[in-house]
Motif scaffolding. Structure first.
Motif, PDB file in Angstrom:
ATOM      1  N   MET A   6      21.814  -6.870  20.938  1.00 30.69           N
ATOM      2  CA  MET A   6      22.790  -6.996  19.843  1.00 30.69           C
ATOM      3  C   MET A   6      22.710  -5.800  18.896  1.00 30.69           C
ATOM      4  O   MET A   6      21.640  -5.258  18.665  1.00 30.69           O
ATOM      5  CB  MET A   6      22.531  -8.273  19.032  1.00 30.69           C
ATOM      6  CG  MET A   6      21.123  -8.374  18.471  1.00 30.69           C
ATOM      7  SD  MET A   6      20.920  -9.732  17.277  1.00 30.69           S
ATOM      8  CE  MET A   6      21.036  -8.825  15.738  1.00 30.69           C
ATOM      9  N   PRO A   7      23.862  -5.412  18.334  1.00 26.41           N
ATOM     10  CA  PRO A   7      23.822  -4.494  17.202  1.00 26.41           C
ATOM     11  C   PRO A   7      23.605  -5.311  15.937  1.00 26.41           C
ATOM     12  O   PRO A   7      23.966  -6.490  15.898  1.00 26.41           O
ATOM     13  CB  PRO A   7      25.223  -3.875  17.210  1.00 26.41           C
ATOM     14  CG  PRO A   7      26.104  -4.910  17.827  1.00 26.41           C
ATOM     15  CD  PRO A   7      25.247  -5.738  18.748  1.00 26.41           C
ATOM     16  N   LEU A   8      23.020  -4.690  14.945  1.00 24.00           N
ATOM     17  CA  LEU A   8      22.857  -5.342  13.654  1.00 24.00           C
ATOM     18  C   LEU A   8      24.200  -5.325  12.931  1.00 24.00           C
ATOM     19  O   LEU A   8      24.804  -4.265  12.787  1.00 24.00           O
ATOM     20  CB  LEU A   8      21.839  -4.518  12.853  1.00 24.00           C
ATOM     21  CG  LEU A   8      20.872  -5.198  11.917  1.00 24.00           C
ATOM     22  CD1 LEU A   8      20.063  -6.246  12.641  1.00 24.00           C
ATOM     23  CD2 LEU A   8      19.951  -4.145  11.298  1.00 24.00           C
ATOM     24  N   THR A  66      19.852  -2.925  17.875  1.00 24.13           N
ATOM     25  CA  THR A  66      20.082  -1.583  17.339  1.00 24.13           C
ATOM     26  C   THR A  66      20.743  -1.686  15.966  1.00 24.13           C
ATOM     27  O   THR A  66      21.540  -2.592  15.712  1.00 24.13           O
ATOM     28  CB  THR A  66      20.999  -0.754  18.265  1.00 24.13           C
ATOM     29  OG1 THR A  66      22.261  -1.417  18.388  1.00 24.13           O
ATOM     30  CG2 THR A  66      20.399  -0.577  19.639  1.00 24.13           C
ATOM     31  N   GLY A  67      20.413  -0.749  15.107  1.00 27.50           N
ATOM     32  CA  GLY A  67      21.052  -0.672  13.788  1.00 27.50           C
ATOM     33  C   GLY A  67      21.455   0.763  13.516  1.00 27.50           C
ATOM     34  O   GLY A  67      20.788   1.698  13.984  1.00 27.50           O
ATOM     35  N   GLY A  68      22.530   0.938  12.760  1.00 31.17           N
ATOM     36  CA  GLY A  68      23.011   2.293  12.487  1.00 31.17           C
ATOM     37  C   GLY A  68      22.163   3.019  11.467  1.00 31.17           C
ATOM     38  O   GLY A  68      22.054   4.240  11.506  1.00 31.17           O
ATOM     39  N   ALA A  69      21.554   2.278  10.560  1.00 26.96           N
ATOM     40  CA  ALA A  69      20.826   2.879   9.444  1.00 26.96           C
ATOM     41  C   ALA A  69      19.325   2.664   9.606  1.00 26.96           C
ATOM     42  O   ALA A  69      18.843   2.282  10.678  1.00 26.96           O
ATOM     43  CB  ALA A  69      21.330   2.247   8.138  1.00 26.96           C
TER      44      ALA A  69
END
Ligand code: FMN
Length: 204
Positions: free
Chosen positions: A88-90, A131-134
């Protein structure tokens, strides 16, 4: 582990990003490929119609959900799975909506376990790729709490240290993701595959 008569390790892989070739899905594929021989059912949650749990209470007495939608076959898949692997993405530090819908609809399993006062036989394992963008303090904590609660509720074992968490992933996809991320997932997949195989043999 596998119920008698089963001949291979079964994996239910939930993909909870709308981007099939995005960061979390690409890392998830590396992880799955490294598991070794296994029967893998891939479920792309953004392509599924899963209605939200309405807390109707039906499953508190009977082991079924009132809704018949794309969640229905996934109950059977969950029941058969030796490994539940989630990517999952955050989204706002939590799971994307379709994954939360899936999780809430497993209330039927929690209710069944509560009535029977036991979970599934043998070790069944859950794992998370996120995964997270930041990058910020405790950015994965809310999601980890939710996923741990989820695995505990449906009787899946997990090692918190196995969870694969990737900050700083903004703009990355399968096409430009640094190889080191895929390699890390591959190493983790191989290790978990070996553990599953050992447990599988022990159950024969
Ligand atoms: C609606 C939305 C909410 C997001 N919320 C967060 C967030 O809270 N924290 C963060 O680090 N990244 C956040 N992001 C960025 C994604 O988590 C990040 O780009 C991720 O790597 C995308 O994974 P994917 O390619 O597998 O979809 C958000 C992105 C979207 C579209």
């Amino acid at each position: 582990m596998p119920a008698s008569g089963k001949t291979e390790i079964r994996v239910l892989a939930l993909f909870a990003s709308p981007r099939k070739t995005g960061a979390s899905s690409s890392i998830h594929e590396s992880f799955l490929l490294a598991l070794g021989p296994a029967s893998i059912r891939r479920a792309y949650l953004y392509e599924m119609e899963i209605r939200p749990c309405t807390a109707c209470g039906h499953c508190s007495a009977i082991s079924e959900c009132v809704f018949d939608d794309d969640m229905t076959p996934l109950y059977a898949e969950l029941d058969e799975a030796d490994l539940l692997s989630i990517s999952m993405p955050l989204y706002f530090s939590g799971p994307p909506g379709p994954l939360k819908l899936f999780i809430d609809r497993t209330q039927v399993l929690w209710e069944s376990a509560r009535r029977a006062k036991k979970h599934r036989e043998g070790p069944v394992i859950g794992n998370l790729i996120c995964t997270g963008g930041a990058r910020y303090t405790d950015m994965f904590l809310p999601s980890i709490t939710i996923i741990r609660h989820f695995f505990n509720s449906i009787g899946f074992d997990y090692e918190r240290s196995d969870f694969l968490l990737y900050p700083d992933m903004e703009g990355l996809t399968g096409a430009n993701i640094p190889k080191k991320h895929l390699i890390r997932a591959g190493i983790a997949g191989e290790a978990l595959g070996k553990r599953l195989k050992t447990a599988y043999r022990g159950a024969q």
